[in-house]
Design a protein around this motif. Structure first.
Motif, PDB file in Angstrom:
ATOM      1  N   LYS A   1      29.463   5.281  52.970  1.00  0.00           N
ATOM      2  CA  LYS A   1      28.168   5.497  52.327  1.00  0.00           C
ATOM      3  C   LYS A   1      28.322   6.333  51.056  1.00  0.00           C
ATOM      4  O   LYS A   1      27.743   6.028  50.014  1.00  0.00           O
ATOM      5  CB  LYS A   1      27.204   6.197  53.291  1.00  0.00           C
ATOM      6  CG  LYS A   1      26.715   5.309  54.425  1.00  0.00           C
ATOM      7  CD  LYS A   1      25.872   4.161  53.890  1.00  0.00           C
ATOM      8  CE  LYS A   1      25.375   3.271  55.009  1.00  0.00           C
ATOM      9  NZ  LYS A   1      24.581   2.128  54.482  1.00  0.00           N
ATOM     10  N   ARG A   2      29.102   7.410  51.148  1.00  0.00           N
ATOM     11  CA  ARG A   2      29.265   8.297  49.999  1.00  0.00           C
ATOM     12  C   ARG A   2      29.925   7.590  48.819  1.00  0.00           C
ATOM     13  O   ARG A   2      29.646   7.904  47.663  1.00  0.00           O
ATOM     14  CB  ARG A   2      30.078   9.531  50.396  1.00  0.00           C
ATOM     15  CG  ARG A   2      29.278  10.587  51.150  1.00  0.00           C
ATOM     16  CD  ARG A   2      30.094  11.848  51.332  1.00  0.00           C
ATOM     17  NE  ARG A   2      31.157  11.672  52.302  1.00  0.00           N
ATOM     18  CZ  ARG A   2      31.099  12.091  53.571  1.00  0.00           C
ATOM     19  NH1 ARG A   2      30.008  12.695  54.008  1.00  0.00           N
ATOM     20  NH2 ARG A   2      32.111  11.916  54.376  1.00  0.00           N
ATOM     21  N   SER A   3      30.794   6.658  49.106  1.00  0.00           N
ATOM     22  CA  SER A   3      31.492   5.959  48.030  1.00  0.00           C
ATOM     23  C   SER A   3      30.545   5.129  47.177  1.00  0.00           C
ATOM     24  O   SER A   3      30.857   4.792  46.029  1.00  0.00           O
ATOM     25  CB  SER A   3      32.587   5.051  48.616  1.00  0.00           C
ATOM     26  OG  SER A   3      32.007   3.975  49.349  1.00  0.00           O
ATOM     27  N   LYS A   4      29.369   4.809  47.718  1.00  0.00           N
ATOM     28  CA  LYS A   4      28.400   3.958  47.011  1.00  0.00           C
ATOM     29  C   LYS A   4      27.244   4.766  46.418  1.00  0.00           C
ATOM     30  O   LYS A   4      26.348   4.197  45.795  1.00  0.00           O
ATOM     31  CB  LYS A   4      27.843   2.896  47.961  1.00  0.00           C
ATOM     32  CG  LYS A   4      28.923   1.968  48.519  1.00  0.00           C
ATOM     33  CD  LYS A   4      28.332   1.012  49.555  1.00  0.00           C
ATOM     34  CE  LYS A   4      29.429   0.125  50.149  1.00  0.00           C
ATOM     35  NZ  LYS A   4      28.891  -0.773  51.201  1.00  0.00           N
ATOM     36  N   ILE A   5      27.221   6.082  46.659  1.00  0.00           N
ATOM     37  CA  ILE A   5      26.142   6.938  46.150  1.00  0.00           C
ATOM     38  C   ILE A   5      26.633   7.655  44.900  1.00  0.00           C
ATOM     39  O   ILE A   5      27.571   8.455  44.956  1.00  0.00           O
ATOM     40  CB  ILE A   5      25.709   7.964  47.218  1.00  0.00           C
ATOM     41  CG1 ILE A   5      25.062   7.254  48.410  1.00  0.00           C
ATOM     42  CG2 ILE A   5      24.749   8.992  46.622  1.00  0.00           C
ATOM     43  CD1 ILE A   5      24.720   8.167  49.566  1.00  0.00           C
ATOM     44  N   ASN A   6      26.005   7.354  43.766  1.00  0.00           N
ATOM     45  CA  ASN A   6      26.458   7.922  42.505  1.00  0.00           C
ATOM     46  C   ASN A   6      25.400   8.755  41.790  1.00  0.00           C
ATOM     47  O   ASN A   6      25.703   9.390  40.775  1.00  0.00           O
ATOM     48  CB  ASN A   6      26.933   6.804  41.569  1.00  0.00           C
ATOM     49  CG  ASN A   6      28.156   6.091  42.110  1.00  0.00           C
ATOM     50  OD1 ASN A   6      29.159   6.729  42.437  1.00  0.00           O
ATOM     51  ND2 ASN A   6      28.076   4.770  42.221  1.00  0.00           N
ATOM     52  N   THR A   7      24.168   8.756  42.296  1.00  0.00           N
ATOM     53  CA  THR A   7      23.096   9.516  41.641  1.00  0.00           C
ATOM     54  C   THR A   7      22.306  10.307  42.682  1.00  0.00           C
ATOM     55  O   THR A   7      22.372  10.022  43.880  1.00  0.00           O
ATOM     56  CB  THR A   7      22.121   8.585  40.898  1.00  0.00           C
ATOM     57  OG1 THR A   7      21.402   7.789  41.853  1.00  0.00           O
ATOM     58  CG2 THR A   7      22.850   7.673  39.924  1.00  0.00           C
TER      59      THR A   7
END
Length: 344
Positions: free
Chosen positions: A146-152
């Motif tokens: 999940k964290r790898s896809k959260i950028n903002t």
């Protein structure tokens, strides 16, 4: 003693709707309690509307009819006769009414805590088991993905709302009023640690971590140790419909361009914060007026403090009478205790 019922060893003689004459010979307490007068019509009454309780059975009946707390609203007599345990009870009552007032202002559902709030016991669930190593491994992989896809910050907040937080968590955040949110000491540390554990410490997504460092919400915000405060802030704003508008952003930008002396720094700092919640000019003016009165009147400092919280909480006309009563309950016993401290 929780001030919910009268003990049987006291001689009781009630005067309804009238303040009796008092004597300085011995300590006397003037109390007030709420009760439906129709329900006590069968008790013995005198011409002066006095109410007499004849026996323990009638007293027990009266006690069951009392709504909320029995409130001490006056004390007469010599304070040196007042035992320390009674003073401690009054201090406990002060803490209770102060807490009730704050909870009423800090919750959007205007919660009024019950008279026995501090006596209630919460049973802990001793059957909660620790996750197995396999479960921990699965959980770690899930969060890494999940964290790898959260950028903002927006994506982090959406993840919290749509996937991570349960209904109880979301309702708790929704119930936190602006009066509580504006208080920088209000409940931040627990949520802050939770957000750090999810988004900061084990996160290998450098893009997101760098984004937190440079993210500018265009208004004052407590960023927290690693930027988790930004996520916390946007989460509350989104759930409570306080996202800053373009108009408010412009007001803040114009305010920052103003030339003002050092004395006006604190006022402008507060004004910028209030603009970020899209408050209208009248509310901001009233809030700053209370701020000015707090600075110039130590005796009424608390009164103006709670008036500020009332403004932020958005107390409606229908809620105002309840707020006034809860506030009066606190200040009545606070003032009584102060009188006792200064009384011979």
């Amino acid at each position: 003693m929780n001030f919910k019922e009268f003990p049987s060893h006291f001689p009781l003689y009630f005067i309804i709707g009238k303040i009796p004459e008092t004597s300085e010979e011995r300590i006397q307490f003037l109390v007030k309690f709420e009760i439906n007068e129709e329900k006590i019509s069968h008790f013995t009454r005198l011409d002066n509307r006095a109410l007499i309780i004849n026996d323990i059975e009638e007293l027990n009946c009266l006690n069951t009819l009392i709504d909320d707390k029995i409130k001490v609203i006056g004390i007469s007599g010599k304070s040196q006769e007042l035992r320390q345990d009674i003073r401690d009870i009054l201090e406990k009552e002060k803490r209770f009414f102060e807490f009730r007032l704050k909870i009423y202002l800090n919750t959007n559902n205007r919660e009024i805590i019950p008279y026995d709030y501090f006596e209630q016991r919460v049973d802990s669930d001793n059957n909660i088991s620790e996750p197995t190593e396999k479960e921990k491994e699965i959980s770690a992989k899930y969060y890494d993905e999940k964290r790898s896809k959260i950028n903002t910050v927006e994506e982090a907040v959406n993840f919290l709302i749509n996937e991570e937080l349960n209904e109880e968590n979301i309702n708790e955040i929704k119930n936190k009023s602006l009066a509580e949110k504006f208080d920088q000491l209000g409940g931040f540390f627990g949520l802050g640690m939770y957000l750090r554990n999810i988004f900061i410490y084990p996160n290998k997504n450098e893009d997101f971590l760098q984004y937190l460092k440079i993210y500018d919400p265009q208004y004052i915000v407590d960023r927290g140790e690693f930027g988790e405060g930004i996520i916390d802030d946007l989460l509350w704003r989104k759930l409570n419909h306080y996202r800053i508008t373009d108009e408010s952003k412009k007001k803040i930008a114009d305010l920052r361009k103003e030339q003002y002396d050092e004395d006006a720094f604190w006022s402008n700092y507060i004004k910028e914060q209030l603009f970020s919640y899209n408050l209208d000019d009248a509310m901001i003016r009233d809030y700053l007026e209370m701020e000015n009165k707090m600075e110039n009147n130590d005796e009424d400092f608390e009164h103006y403090y709670y008036e500020q919280k009332r403004i932020l909480a958005g107390i409606s006309d229908e809620e105002k009478s309840v707020y006034d009563q809860i506030k009066q309950d606190y200040f009545t016993i606070r003032n009584l205790i102060e009188q006792l401290k200064n009384k011979p």
